[in-house]
Design a protein around this motif. Structure first.
Motif, mmCIF file in Angstrom:
data_model
loop_
_atom_site.group_PDB
_atom_site.id
_atom_site.type_symbol
_atom_site.label_atom_id
_atom_site.label_comp_id
_atom_site.label_asym_id
_atom_site.label_seq_id
_atom_site.Cartn_x
_atom_site.Cartn_y
_atom_site.Cartn_z
ATOM 1 N N SER A 112 8.938 24.414 -10.852
ATOM 2 C CA SER A 112 8.817 22.976 -10.579
ATOM 3 C C SER A 112 7.710 22.341 -11.427
ATOM 4 C CB SER A 112 8.522 22.752 -9.096
ATOM 5 O OG SER A 112 7.323 23.405 -8.741
ATOM 6 N N LYS A 114 4.341 23.626 -10.944
ATOM 7 C CA LYS A 114 3.182 23.740 -10.046
ATOM 8 C C LYS A 114 1.918 24.184 -10.781
ATOM 9 C CE LYS A 114 4.078 26.576 -6.851
ATOM 10 N NZ LYS A 114 3.406 27.728 -7.464
ATOM 11 N N THR A 116 1.284 24.158 -14.038
ATOM 12 C CA THR A 116 0.919 23.133 -15.031
ATOM 13 C C THR A 116 0.217 21.966 -14.343
ATOM 14 O OG1 THR A 116 2.966 23.719 -16.177
ATOM 15 C CG2 THR A 116 1.872 21.703 -16.877
ATOM 16 N N LYS A 120 -3.499 20.339 -14.779
ATOM 17 C CA LYS A 120 -3.631 18.920 -15.135
ATOM 18 C C LYS A 120 -4.563 18.204 -14.152
ATOM 19 C CE LYS A 120 1.038 18.002 -17.034
ATOM 20 N NZ LYS A 120 2.313 17.338 -16.697
ATOM 21 N N ARG A 142 4.203 37.477 -9.405
ATOM 22 C CA ARG A 142 4.412 37.211 -10.822
ATOM 23 C C ARG A 142 3.075 37.244 -11.566
ATOM 24 N NH1 ARG A 142 7.177 32.208 -12.538
ATOM 25 N NH2 ARG A 142 5.856 31.187 -11.015
ATOM 26 N N THR A 249 7.334 15.926 -11.075
ATOM 27 C CA THR A 249 7.197 16.294 -12.487
ATOM 28 C C THR A 249 8.450 15.893 -13.278
ATOM 29 O OG1 THR A 249 8.146 18.474 -12.126
ATOM 30 C CG2 THR A 249 5.748 18.274 -11.919
ATOM 31 N N GLY A 277 5.061 15.186 -18.990
ATOM 32 C CA GLY A 277 5.155 16.029 -20.168
ATOM 33 C C GLY A 277 4.427 17.337 -19.956
ATOM 34 N N GLU A 278 4.453 18.186 -20.991
ATOM 35 C CA GLU A 278 3.859 19.513 -20.861
ATOM 36 C C GLU A 278 2.367 19.513 -21.148
ATOM 37 O OE1 GLU A 278 6.011 22.640 -22.669
ATOM 38 O OE2 GLU A 278 7.923 21.975 -21.842
HETATM 39 P P1 GDP Z 1 5.735 26.727 -11.856
HETATM 40 O O1 GDP Z 1 6.642 27.928 -11.861
HETATM 41 O O2 GDP Z 1 6.116 25.764 -10.770
HETATM 42 O O3 GDP Z 1 4.292 27.059 -11.807
HETATM 43 O O4 GDP Z 1 6.042 25.925 -13.201
HETATM 44 P P2 GDP Z 1 5.169 25.806 -14.531
HETATM 45 O O5 GDP Z 1 3.943 25.022 -14.287
HETATM 46 O O6 GDP Z 1 5.029 27.149 -15.162
HETATM 47 O O7 GDP Z 1 6.135 24.867 -15.398
HETATM 48 C C1 GDP Z 1 7.407 25.265 -15.846
HETATM 49 C C2 GDP Z 1 7.700 24.555 -17.170
HETATM 50 O O8 GDP Z 1 7.799 23.143 -16.954
HETATM 51 C C3 GDP Z 1 6.613 24.743 -18.208
HETATM 52 O O9 GDP Z 1 7.225 24.945 -19.461
HETATM 53 C C4 GDP Z 1 5.851 23.416 -18.181
HETATM 54 O O10 GDP Z 1 5.261 23.109 -19.415
HETATM 55 C C5 GDP Z 1 6.962 22.443 -17.862
HETATM 56 N N1 GDP Z 1 6.489 21.206 -17.199
HETATM 57 C C6 GDP Z 1 5.658 21.078 -16.138
HETATM 58 N N2 GDP Z 1 5.475 19.777 -15.812
HETATM 59 C C7 GDP Z 1 6.204 19.043 -16.699
HETATM 60 C C8 GDP Z 1 6.436 17.636 -16.890
HETATM 61 O O11 GDP Z 1 5.929 16.749 -16.168
HETATM 62 N N3 GDP Z 1 7.268 17.288 -17.921
HETATM 63 C C9 GDP Z 1 7.851 18.228 -18.723
HETATM 64 N N4 GDP Z 1 8.647 17.800 -19.698
HETATM 65 N N5 GDP Z 1 7.666 19.541 -18.578
HETATM 66 C C10 GDP Z 1 6.847 19.964 -17.580
#
Ligand code: GDP
Length: 297
Positions: A112, A114, A116, A120, A142, A249, A277-278
């Motif tokens: 989702s 989370k 990232t 931020k 993980r 996101t 964004g990323e």
């Molecule tokens: P988690 O498994 O929930 O912790 O997800 P991650 O934080 O690892 O994010 C998964 C992917 O989504 C990564 O490649 C991030 O860079 C991307 N991502 C996270 N937030 C955003 C966003 O607001 N916009 C975009 N385009 N990508 C995002």
């Protein structure tokens, strides 16, 4: 691409009388278009239905202002109602980080955004509020996710809790809490484990972590592009762990953001931030006006 609601309603009203007040028939015709537009923007059926009802009450009998067409007038009523629902009680709430070390619990499904979003938010609190921030990953399933949080922490210039192999999420939570207090941190983030789907084991673990962390905020991170699924995830998490707000996101993608409206209506919880964004600074506070404009197209 989507046809904008203003364009649709313009077409409808060209065929209708432009005189006097908005009649019930005029409004009904317009509201059918509004409902379709909301559904196309990923608003759930029930929420769209209730929304249209509320708009109808406000629209019928309103005198048509000379300066704008009836179509524009209905669009304005719809826009104002969207903002009203999205904004809730008004000003977006600031994060509660007043009692150091303030704990923030981050929850959400895997993928989702989370981890990232955690980084931020940490950057934002450090840069804008001068806070000392500690990040702890509890995703024991993980190891890569734990590493990822440590990497992002270093990138944004905040500390992360050292990774100790073999610890349970609860053990890590306790260590993070102690470290945050001893180390004089203002804020400590608990980045909980994500799964692909909601399951009981995950919820039990998050509840156990929550009881240790005693969070001031529990932020649910959801992918804004997942529409109705996002709404189901939000109601589940809210029922099981209790959330204080939502971060949506991927609002930089081409979804219309209707999930925001549904989520607000279903959970009653405010959307606090949107991810755009990323990059580590691609996070903004939620603005009802902007999302309303996006849903309307
Ligand atoms: P988690 O498994 O929930 O912790 O997800 P991650 O934080 O690892 O994010 C998964 C992917 O989504 C990564 O490649 C991030 O860079 C991307 N991502 C996270 N937030 C955003 C966003 O607001 N916009 C975009 N385009 N990508 C995002």
């Amino acid at each position: 691409m989507f046809e904008s609601l203003s364009e649709r309603l313009g077409g409808v009203f060209d065929r209708l009388t432009k005189a006097g007040a908005l009649s019930e028939a005029d409004v009904d015709t317009a509201l059918r278009e509004v409902r379709v537009a909301l559904l196309e923007a990923d608003v759930s059926l029930e929420v769209a239905r209730n929304f249209v009802k509320a708009v109808k009450v406000r629209a019928i009998g309103q005198a048509v202002t000379k300066s704008i067409t009836p179509g524009q007038q209905v669009v304005k009523i719809v826009h104002d109602e969207l903002v009203r629902v999205l904004a809730g009680d008004g000003e977006p709430e600031a994060l509660k980080i007043d009692n150091p070390p303030s704990a923030i619990l981050m929850v959400g499904l895997q993928g989702s955004g989370k981890t990232t979003t955690t980084a931020k938010l940490a950057k934002r609190l450090k840069d804008r509020n001068g806070k000392r921030v500690l990040l702890a990953s509890l995703d024991t399933n993980r190891p890569a996710a734990m590493e990822q949080l440590a990497i992002l922490a270093a990138q944004v210039g905040v500390d992360s809790l050292p990774i100790v192999k073999g610890e349970s999420a609860v053990q890590i939570a306790k260590r993070a809490k102690t470290q945050a207090a001893m180390g004089g941190y203002d804020v400590v983030f608990f980045d909980t484990a994500g799964r692909l789907h909601i399951d009981e084991v995950l919820m039990d673990e998050i509840q156990a972590v929550r009881d240790i962390a005693q969070p001031r905020e529990t932020l649910l991170v959801v992918d804004g592009l997942t529409g109705q699924d996002a709404v189901n995830v939000a109601s589940e998490f809210n029922a099981k762990v209790g959330i204080s707000g939502v971060v949506l996101t991927r609002m930089d993608g081409d979804g219309r953001g209707g999930a925001a409206l549904s989520m607000r209506a279903v959970t009653g919880k405010p959307i606090r931030f949107v991810g755009l964004g990323e990059k580590m600074d691609a996070l903004e506070t939620f603005e009802a006006e902007r999302v309303a404009g996006r849903i309307l197209g």
